[in-house]
Design an enzyme around this catalytic site. Structure first.
Site, PDB file in Angstrom:
ATOM      1  CB  SER A 245      -0.902  -0.160   1.232  1.00  0.00           C
ATOM      2  OG  SER A 245      -1.905   0.810   1.023  1.00  0.00           O
TER       3      SER A 245
ATOM      4  CG  ASP B  35      -6.246  -4.105  -3.408  1.00  0.00           C
ATOM      5  OD1 ASP B  35      -6.834  -3.405  -3.217  1.00  0.00           O
ATOM      6  OD2 ASP B  35      -4.919  -3.939  -3.009  1.00  0.00           O
TER       7      ASP B  35
ATOM      8  CG  HIS C  87      -5.431  -2.454   0.107  1.00  0.00           C
ATOM      9  ND1 HIS C  87      -4.450  -2.716  -1.005  1.00  0.00           N
ATOM     10  CD2 HIS C  87      -4.982  -1.714   1.162  1.00  0.00           C
ATOM     11  CE1 HIS C  87      -3.462  -1.729  -0.367  1.00  0.00           C
ATOM     12  NE2 HIS C  87      -3.759  -1.066   0.585  1.00  0.00           N
TER      13      HIS C  87
END
Lengths: 384, 384
Positions: B159, B324, B357
């Site tokens: 991320s 995701d 995610h």
């Protein structure tokens, strides 16, 4: 009946009032019941050309005319009118503000009444009961009867409007010749509930909400309601649509300075939030999002979605949009499977679009042709 | 240096302090610069086994030990340890709290300093400059040098951590032997910016935020920060994950009553929001979300992402997760195409997962094997 509370401009909505009120799913009866509505086109002599349009969460009955608060065009003006898919030369179109709404129908902004229907001199606010999609539909049924319509040629709506379409077909199968649930689902998903809960938390967090009693000081929880609108608005658009409309463009600057940079998508969202609070009531938003979250048509029929439609003679046209991630096509397919299991007359189309959930409100010629064709075919069959 | 402001428990973070400070992308120099960090494993004599872990938006340096504020396990404890993919018997692992964070590195919670580096007796708050991902990486580079490490065996992160990995490889190519950007993208999309803006609007709307000066009355904007966390949390999970974990189950009730019903997903989100505010600083949240929004590696290289990696000798392992939707696989593919165009050494895997995610933090054996294998192969090649 009541006057709108202070922060909203007074609008003289057209409405039908039912003194005996409405018995709700929660067990309470609310009386009187007011249903604000608009009509377009003319009801024919046989009373066979009525099409009910069901609006979405933040829509209202001003489908195809200038909105009395915003001054903007009606939300479905692109498909309503002479020769358009919702043809006012052929159909008598009706749209009612939902129960729990804030545009004249009985809801949190209207005057609270006691069990005998007497006004109590203050709005319902958060004392307004939790209503369901079925309660909304029951109120619309009262309006249809009031207008002398026993059977609707069609019931049409997208998103929460589509939930109402499904509830109409399940609850009043003989009163619905054709049903067009658009960009919707037979229940609200965990993710949908989660996004709604963020919006509600934002409203609850605004000190101007004051536990729902904001009318007392003439203020509205504008910041909380604005945040609720912002997050909801993102879910109405696809990633592609946001990228196409805004990308990473900056407002008033060519390149990032890392100082006071604002992306266009941010100022757009803020604008969406700030304009929304001028036309929508926060307690209504809480009430209607709850109603959507409650919606689970299978659960109303013993856990079997097909049972909701068993024996139906209604013709169904189910449509979805490929980039809609709020009510994805998979939800429409599940609905179609249940309708098939009920041996219903159903057609289904997934429209290719990169506009996301809001596509049902936008220029989508394939969708408009399909919806118009379905309605016209049904009208032909009824000899309308 | 500063003490944390009142509402947070005092934690004696391990940190390196650089009196000469750091020149930022915005043009300002912040001095002194403090970088709080944790290490795991031992640096070998050749100083060739160091792996830098870059944390995500709300992560911190407590990767693999009990968190000093929450008392919970480290956020990547499942893959850090003897014999695990991030093998503490083999690697010397380093993780630093990002610049702008709230766990001991220079950030809005720390004491504001003047141009000469003198403490001003109050926190930076919203006077803290806007920082970039590149600024964060520059601070980490200072830490690596402080630890005597010229070249990192690896830089790893998911991320926002993955953004830092990319920035490391682009800015200090000779200092990175292997780079593993996970569940990330070379820029923040319009939708990502939009979700961040909702969170910021919620914080700004909280009267306890007080224009960022909340330390003055010892309060924190808990409601606004909680709403920000709630909306972000939804984006970290897939629809499937939310449905599997919660579906439409009610808290403490078998069936809807339409009275005080609360869905489990709602109470879960509220809990996520309320616990977050006890460990995270609102002004840090504003600062770090901005840094992510600013991130656009191609724009830093004349609009050509491949140019960011031209001539690189770094080995890349790019990974994404199929469900995701915040950093979808398409973003990783775009990154891989750019790396290919730069003739870089790159492998790519999309991990099948329905966890969204957050999968990069969860039990995903295929991902762990792939990441561990990549790092081990690189270590073999370096003779570590």
């Amino acid at each position: 009946m009541s006057a709108p509370i202070a922060p909203f401009p007074q609008v003289d909505h057209q409405r039908a009032v039912f003194p005996d009120g409405l018995a709700l799913d929660c067990g309470m009866t609310i009386a009187p019941l007011a249903v604000a509505y608009r009509t377009y086109g003319r009801l024919n002599a046989a009373r066979s050309n009525a099409v009910l349009i069901c609006h979405a969460l933040t829509g209202d009955q001003y489908v195809a005319e200038t909105h009395p608060l915003t001054g903007r065009a009606g939300w479905w003006e692109n498909i309503v009118g002479p020769g358009r898919p919702l043809d006012t030369d052929r159909y008598f179109l009706i749209c009612a503000n939902v129960l729990g709404g804030c545009m004249g129908s009985t809801g949190p902004r209207e005057e609270k009444t006691d069990a005998a229907g007497r006004g109590l001199g203050r709005p319902w606010g958060t004392d307004f009961p939790n209503v369901t999609i079925r309660d909304m539909v029951r109120a619309q049924k009262r309006l249809a009867e009031h207008l002398g319509i026993e059977r609707l040629l069609g019931v049409v709506g997208g998103s929460m409007g589509g939930m109402q379409v499904l509830e109409w077909a399940a609850t009043y199968p003989d009163a619905v010749f054709a049903a067009a649930p658009i960009a919707t689902a037979a229940h609200h998903s965990a993710q949908n509930i989660a996004f709604h809960e963020v919006g509600r938390a934002a409203i609850h967090s605004d000190p101007d909400w004051r536990g729902g009693r904001y009318w007392e000081d003439g203020r509205v929880p504008a910041k909380g309601l604005s945040v609720a609108r912002m997050v909801a608005h993102i879910t109405y658009l696809s990633e592609q649509a946001l990228t196409r409309k805004f990308g990473r463009r900056l407002r008033g600057a060519a390149a990032l300075t890392f100082l006071e940079d604002v992306f266009e998508v941010e100022s757009y969202l803020r604008y969406q939030g700030s304009t929304f609070v001028r036309r929508f009531d926060a307690n209504s938003y809480l009430t209607i999002t709850r109603a959507m979250d409650y919606f689970d048509l299978a659960a109303e029929h013993g856990g079997d979605l097909a049972a909701a439609f068993r024996g139906t003679k209604t013709r169904f046209f189910v449509s979805s949009f490929s980039s809609d991630w709020l009510f994805p096509t998979a939800e429409s397919r599940a609905l179609v499977r249940a309708l098939n299991a009920a041996a219903a007359n159903v057609s289904f189309v997934e429209i290719e679009s990169d506009k996301g959930h809001d596509a049902f409100l936008l220029e989508e010629p394939d969708f408009h042709r399909a919806l118009g064709g379905f309605l016209a075919g049904c009208a032909d069959r009824l000899g309308v």
